[in-house]
Each structure stands twice: as C-alpha cells, then as structure tokens.
Design an enzyme around this catalytic site. Structure first.
Site, mmCIF file in Angstrom:
data_model
loop_
_atom_site.group_PDB
_atom_site.id
_atom_site.type_symbol
_atom_site.label_atom_id
_atom_site.label_comp_id
_atom_site.label_asym_id
_atom_site.label_seq_id
_atom_site.Cartn_x
_atom_site.Cartn_y
_atom_site.Cartn_z
ATOM 1 N N ASN A 190 1.651 -1.005 -2.481
ATOM 2 C CA ASN A 190 1.768 -0.047 -1.383
ATOM 3 C C ASN A 190 0.494 0.760 -1.133
ATOM 4 O OD1 ASN A 190 4.270 -0.844 -0.572
ATOM 5 N ND2 ASN A 190 5.390 0.794 -1.607
ATOM 6 N N GLY B 135 6.029 8.512 -2.573
ATOM 7 C CA GLY B 135 7.418 8.254 -2.892
ATOM 8 C C GLY B 135 7.732 6.867 -3.440
ATOM 9 N N ASP B 136 6.830 5.910 -3.249
ATOM 10 C CA ASP B 136 7.072 4.536 -3.734
ATOM 11 C C ASP B 136 5.728 3.884 -4.044
ATOM 12 O OD1 ASP B 136 8.395 2.215 -4.424
ATOM 13 O OD2 ASP B 136 8.732 1.543 -2.373
ATOM 14 N N LEU B 137 4.935 4.562 -4.874
ATOM 15 C CA LEU B 137 3.523 4.195 -5.029
ATOM 16 C C LEU B 137 3.315 3.174 -6.143
ATOM 17 C CD1 LEU B 137 0.763 4.637 -3.827
ATOM 18 C CD2 LEU B 137 0.446 6.566 -5.380
#
Length: 287
Positions: free
Chosen positions: A200, A194-196
């Site tokens: 991360n 979702g927030d790659l």
C-alpha cells in the site's frame, strides 16, 4: 473492461482510451491501466453492491492524506456509481523498487503525517472499509475505548458469526478494556493510513513515496507501524528515520502485538482459519 464502461469513461473524461490493460490491483477489485494518446490512468472496477461506498471512502482517505501536505497520494479523477457496483479512476504512478534513501524518506514523511495531523477525538467522520470489510469509526475521547469498541469487538463478532472463532475463545469486553487501558499510553490522535502493509505504498520513478488504498481514521500512530511490521518489507532505514521524529516509548512491543491483533482478525475474517493460530497466540499472551 466491457465496452459500455469504456465508452462511459471516455465520455466523462473527454478522452479516447487506446488500451484498457488488466493489471494487478489487489484481491478486492479488478484493476486496469488505461492508456490514451498522451496519458495513463489507473482504474478499479467492482460489481459488488458496497463497491461505490468502498471507492468513495478510499477517495476521501487519499484526499485527507494529501491535504496534510506531508505525503503524496495519487490524484483522483472519477469516483462513480454504476447500476451494479462502481469504479474509481486515479492518476497512474509509474513505480520502481525502493532504494534505501527512498525508504528513509518514507519514514520521515510518515512521521510528519502522524505528528502534524491531529483531531480532538479518535475516529473519523464516517465508517469506511478495511479490505472489503466494514470498519466503524465512531468517535471516542479515549483511545482504549475506541480500539476495543470500534476495532476489536466488531471483528470478534464477525468471526463468531462466521464460525471462525467460538464465543468461549473470545475475551470479555472488560478483559479487553483492562489490558488496553493498562498498555496504551495517553496519546494524541494522529491521522493514520490504517492499512499500511508493503503493498500500500509506491515509490515513483522520481523517488517520491505515495500512499495508496488507505483505511484512514485518527488513532495512535503506532498502529501504522504495527501493520508495517506484520508482513515486513520496510527495512531498518525506514524505522530509524521515523524514530528521529517520534521515538518509541515503554510497552511498544506489547502494543505492537495488540495492534496487530486487529489486522490478524481482519485476515481471519477475509481469508479464513490460516490466521487463527496467530490470533489465538496474542489472545493467550495478553487476555
């Protein structure tokens, strides 16, 4: 880290913290490396009222990824509410600069996460966060409906409320729906990080890829890939390994732009008008 919080953590974990060293941990929370006689832990602390909910959903996301047995995540030790805010303690991963071989492994494992984890609908059991912004995850049977209703429209409303965009700069809901319906293929829901972006994931000293700071939900696998391409840092070996399992399909470039629009809107709402030009460029191109 203040003495009361340090003592509280020592009590809960039955440990003696020899050192609580501030480390870089992102823009949202303060981060500490906690050192004991035999172990080290990573701790995030945030005094904001929404902090416990942020940490609770982060914990749920990390555990959901770990449960697929496709990718590693740090083990969670504590997620606690404080009088003001909350804190999260997890396993500390000793990391290193990734090699080409390890980026290849990351590509294979991310494809496995996307390919082997699925659901009946797009969305998630609860809303969570992207950065410190709320991320709604109401379930939809249509991917285009989900993306318009749960991703683009909330960020547009936020930007208008903050005077970062004017109402006449935003496409109508019907225009958003039409473009997405024409551009998105029929897809099965995949569990997404979702927030790659490159900050991360970690490569451990043993060469194992770890995902951190997720904003999970079930969506189109290409969303994660679009985020990897927004700020770079993944390399051709990563994409080659991924495409061995999930090849690209027609209109992938167009979908990448539209998926990056969500993240650019998030950055606009988090950091201001620096990102407006990139947002407007995509809007003019597709809507």
């Amino acid at each position: 880290m203040n003495k009361d919080l340090k003592a509280h953590i020592e009590y809960l974990l039955c440990i003696k913290i020899e050192q609580a060293q501030p480390v870089s941990g992102g823009d949202i929370s303060k981060a500490y490396l906690l050192t004991t006689e035999s172990e080290r832990f990573f701790c995030k602390v945030n005094p904001n009222p929404s902090a416990f909910d942020m940490f609770r959903t982060e914990k749920a996301g990390l555990e959901a990824i770990a449960q697929t047995k496709t990718m590693a995540t740090p083990k969670i030790l504590l997620c606690e509410k404080l009088e003001t805010g909350g804190f999260l303690i997890m396993e500390h991963i000793e990391s290193k600069k990734p090699s080409s071989k390890e980026m290849t492994l990351l590509g294979h494992q991310l494809a496995a996460l996307h390919k082997l984890s699925s659901a009946e609908t797009f969305g998630w059991e609860a809303s969570n966060f992207i950065g410190n912004l709320p991320q709604p995850n109401n379930k939809h049977s249509s991917w285009a409906d989900f993306y318009v209703q749960e991703r683009l429209l909330p960020q547009f409303r936020m930007a208008v409320d903050a005077d970062l965009l004017s109402p006449n700069e935003i496409p109508s809901e019907s225009a958003l729906q039409k473009t997405c319906a024409l551009t998105f293929p029929k897809v099965r829901p995949s569990l997404l990080h979702g927030d790659l972006w490159s900050g991360n994931f970690l490569i451990s000293e043993a060469g194992t890829p770890f995902l951190i700071d997720p904003a999970v939900y079930y969506g189109h696998n290409e969303v994660d890939l679009a985020m990897t391409k927004l700020f770079g840092g993944f390399g051709e070996e990563f994409y080659a390994a991924y495409s061995e399992h999930i090849p690209t399909t027609p209109l992938e470039k167009e979908r990448t732009d539209i998926y990056q629009l969500y993240y650019l809107l998030v950055h606009l709402n988090l950091f201001g008008t620096t990102y407006k030009g990139a947002v407007m460029s995509i809007l003019k191109r597709y809507f």
